[in-house]
Design an enzyme around this catalytic site. Structure first.
Site, PDB file in Angstrom:
ATOM      1  N   HIS A 193       0.722  -1.194   0.120  1.00 53.74           N
ATOM      2  CA  HIS A 193       0.048  -0.002   0.044  1.00 53.74           C
ATOM      3  C   HIS A 193       0.895   1.346  -0.003  1.00 53.74           C
ATOM      4  CE1 HIS A 193      -3.211  -2.773   1.252  1.00 53.74           C
ATOM      5  NE2 HIS A 193      -2.357  -3.457   2.005  1.00 53.74           N
ATOM      6  N   GLU A 230      10.205   8.319 -17.084  1.00 57.36           N
ATOM      7  CA  GLU A 230       8.924   8.773 -17.296  1.00 57.36           C
ATOM      8  C   GLU A 230       8.488   8.617 -18.501  1.00 57.36           C
ATOM      9  OE1 GLU A 230       8.344  13.087 -15.671  1.00 57.36           O
ATOM     10  OE2 GLU A 230      10.590  12.526 -15.046  1.00 57.36           O
ATOM     11  N   LYS A 236      16.835  21.342 -10.817  1.00 57.75           N
ATOM     12  CA  LYS A 236      16.302  20.368 -11.214  1.00 57.75           C
ATOM     13  C   LYS A 236      16.712  19.299 -11.738  1.00 57.75           C
ATOM     14  CE  LYS A 236      12.161  19.382 -11.171  1.00 57.75           C
ATOM     15  NZ  LYS A 236      11.028  19.743 -11.679  1.00 57.75           N
ATOM     16  N   SER A 247      15.836  21.491 -16.099  1.00 56.35           N
ATOM     17  CA  SER A 247      14.755  22.201 -16.393  1.00 56.35           C
ATOM     18  C   SER A 247      15.238  23.620 -16.982  1.00 56.35           C
ATOM     19  CB  SER A 247      13.853  22.547 -14.824  1.00 56.35           C
ATOM     20  OG  SER A 247      13.042  23.616 -15.239  1.00 56.35           O
TER      21      SER A 247
END
Ligand code: ARG
Length: 457
Positions: free
Chosen positions: A156, A290, A283, A277
């Site tokens: 979970h 992804e 970043k 970024s």
């Protein structure tokens, strides 16, 4: 332009209609398979005396020339010739004259295209299997050097019990092992020959389907001509197997993305597999992970697409089936690209061992161990569970962990507690003791890695 099938037509098609129906823009990828199929077919026509040996030789040497031109990227294709099959036949006739027109004796584009795709997938499946093996090799290396690295195990997405990081890596190894096996099993259905089924009904010529099958390295032939030209199950099965691979990679990506976050800090991606970024200087984004997670959607889409294309098509061939190719090609490119990137990502990531270890030293993932401890001293497990639950609550209220409670406090709750509980609360002990087959215990993980290595051979 005069069509190879133009005899019964009085008007020629308009360019824009022709362009809509043409598949040459994408099926040219099958050029080598198409020539290979034609070579086997023409040799069979010769061997069965359907055409003379002399004609057979002429056509075969024409095909050899086309093969060389294709390899050198020298073949030009035209939309007017619709697809790879007609483009090649036209080239052949231009090259060797009207005798080239004998190649299509006893054959149809319907069994021809099906043959091409069986050959194509057979090769690509072998390629994907190699890619899987490369990734599995990297996983094994990472697993082996992290058998005793601890990481919180979750259910979970809540801290559950600590596990070996190597064990976690090996979970993916076995998923990929099943993917490998599924592809291997599918070859039983991919590696059979539709060639010689004709348009749909077979042919009057005394062809030898077993001979062409053998020449093309197929293990057998389709037993029914209608089925042979209209079966696309083998592509669907491939897309399904590809979807499964992507689903596995995507789950793994999700973990890598989480683990790379400030919140987890379990791993750091190598710069090669991350990007910055354009606005936020701090970043470092796990883009490749992804992207693979995202690309999973396209492959699922191709599976759904083809299932839908096929669901209403009566026997045998229908033009709908021309839509089977782009998704298949794209799935191959996507799966192979993703597997390759993945191996690179995993092989170069930094595993923040110390940080992960700090996590399991400071959480309640040793609570089950404490309950087991009491149970092993004769306290019924349900009671032990209740006792430990109360202790966890007490710790939460006081902002401490189970290892911070004194022995006196333990004894107050239950007399079965002894000094040795602190040893059992140590996450190393917690992991090490789970030696059951397939468990996370260090010795069990070592065994699994050894077994995995023999599987890979
Ligand atoms: N380009 C076609 C396809 O990919 C080849 C088969 C065409 N057959 C036909 N009868 N029109 O499906």
């Amino acid at each position: 332009m005069k069509k190879l099938w133009g005899g019964r037509f009085t008007k020629s098609a308009e360019d824009w209609v022709e362009a809509f129906g043409a598949s040459i823009s994408f099926d040219q990828l099958l050029v080598m398979q198409d020539i290979q199929g034609s070579m086997a077919h023409v040799q069979m026509l010769g061997a069965c005396s359907i055409i003379s040996n002399e004609d057979m030789e002429k056509i075969h040497s024409g095909l050899v020339q086309l093969q060389q031109k294709a390899a050198a990227n020298e073949l030009e294709y035209s939309v007017a010739n619709e697809d790879i099959h007609l483009n090649l036949e036209k080239h052949l006739i231009d090259l060797i004259g009207p005798v080239g027109g004998k190649l299509h004796t006893g054959r149809s584009r319907n069994d021809q295209v099906a043959t091409d795709m069986h050959l194509y997938l057979r090769d690509e499946i072998a390629g994907i299997q190699e890619d899987l093996r490369s990734l599995q090799t990297v996983l094994l290396e990472v697993a082996e050097s992290n058998i005793e690295t601890l990481i919180p195990g979750y259910t979970h997405l809540q801290r559950a019990q600590p596990v070996s990081f190597g064990h976690h890596m090996m979970a993916y190894f076995w998923m990929l092992e099943r993917d490998y096996g599924r592809l291997q099993d599918s070859l039983k259905r991919v590696n059979i020959s539709p060639l010689g089924a004709g348009a749909l009904a077979g042919t009057t010529f005394p062809i030898d389907r077993h001979l062409t099958a053998e020449k093309l390295g197929f293990d057998g032939i389709y037993e029914n001509s209608l089925d042979a030209v209209s079966d696309r199950d083998f592509i669907l099965e491939f897309l399904s197997n590809s979807s499964m691979i992507m689903m596995h990679l995507s789950r793994f990506c999700e973990e890598l993305i989480l683990w790379s976050s400030q919140e987890f800090q379990f791993i750091e991606m190598d710069d090669t597999f991350a990007t910055g970024s354009s606005i936020m200087p701090q970043k470092k984004n796990p883009d490749m992970a992804e992207l693979i997670r995202g690309k999973t959607g396209r492959v699922y889409g191709h599976l759904m697409g083809l299932l839908t294309i096929m669901k209403g098509t009566p026997l045998a061939y229908n033009k709908d089936m021309q839509e089977d190719k782009e998704g298949m090609f794209d799935a191959v490119t996507t799966v192979r690209g993703s597997l390759k990137i993945f191996a690179g990502m995993i092989g170069t990531m930094t595993v923040n061992k110390a940080h992960m270890e700090k996590q399991v030293q400071n959480d309640f993932s040793n609570a089950t161990e404490l309950a087991d401890y009491l149970a092993s001293k004769g306290v019924p497990f349900r009671e032990a569970h209740e006792i430990v639950g109360k202790l966890v609550l007490l710790c939460i209220q006081r902002g401490i962990f189970l290892k911070d409670l004194s022995l006196a406090e333990y004894k107050q709750t239950n007399d079965a507690f002894e000094e040795d509980i602190y040893h059992y609360l140590d996450p190393y002990t917690v992991v090490e003791r789970r030696k059951s087959a397939g468990g996370t215990g260090f010795s069990a993980v070592r065994k699994a890695i050894d077994l995995a290595k023999t599987r890979m051979q």
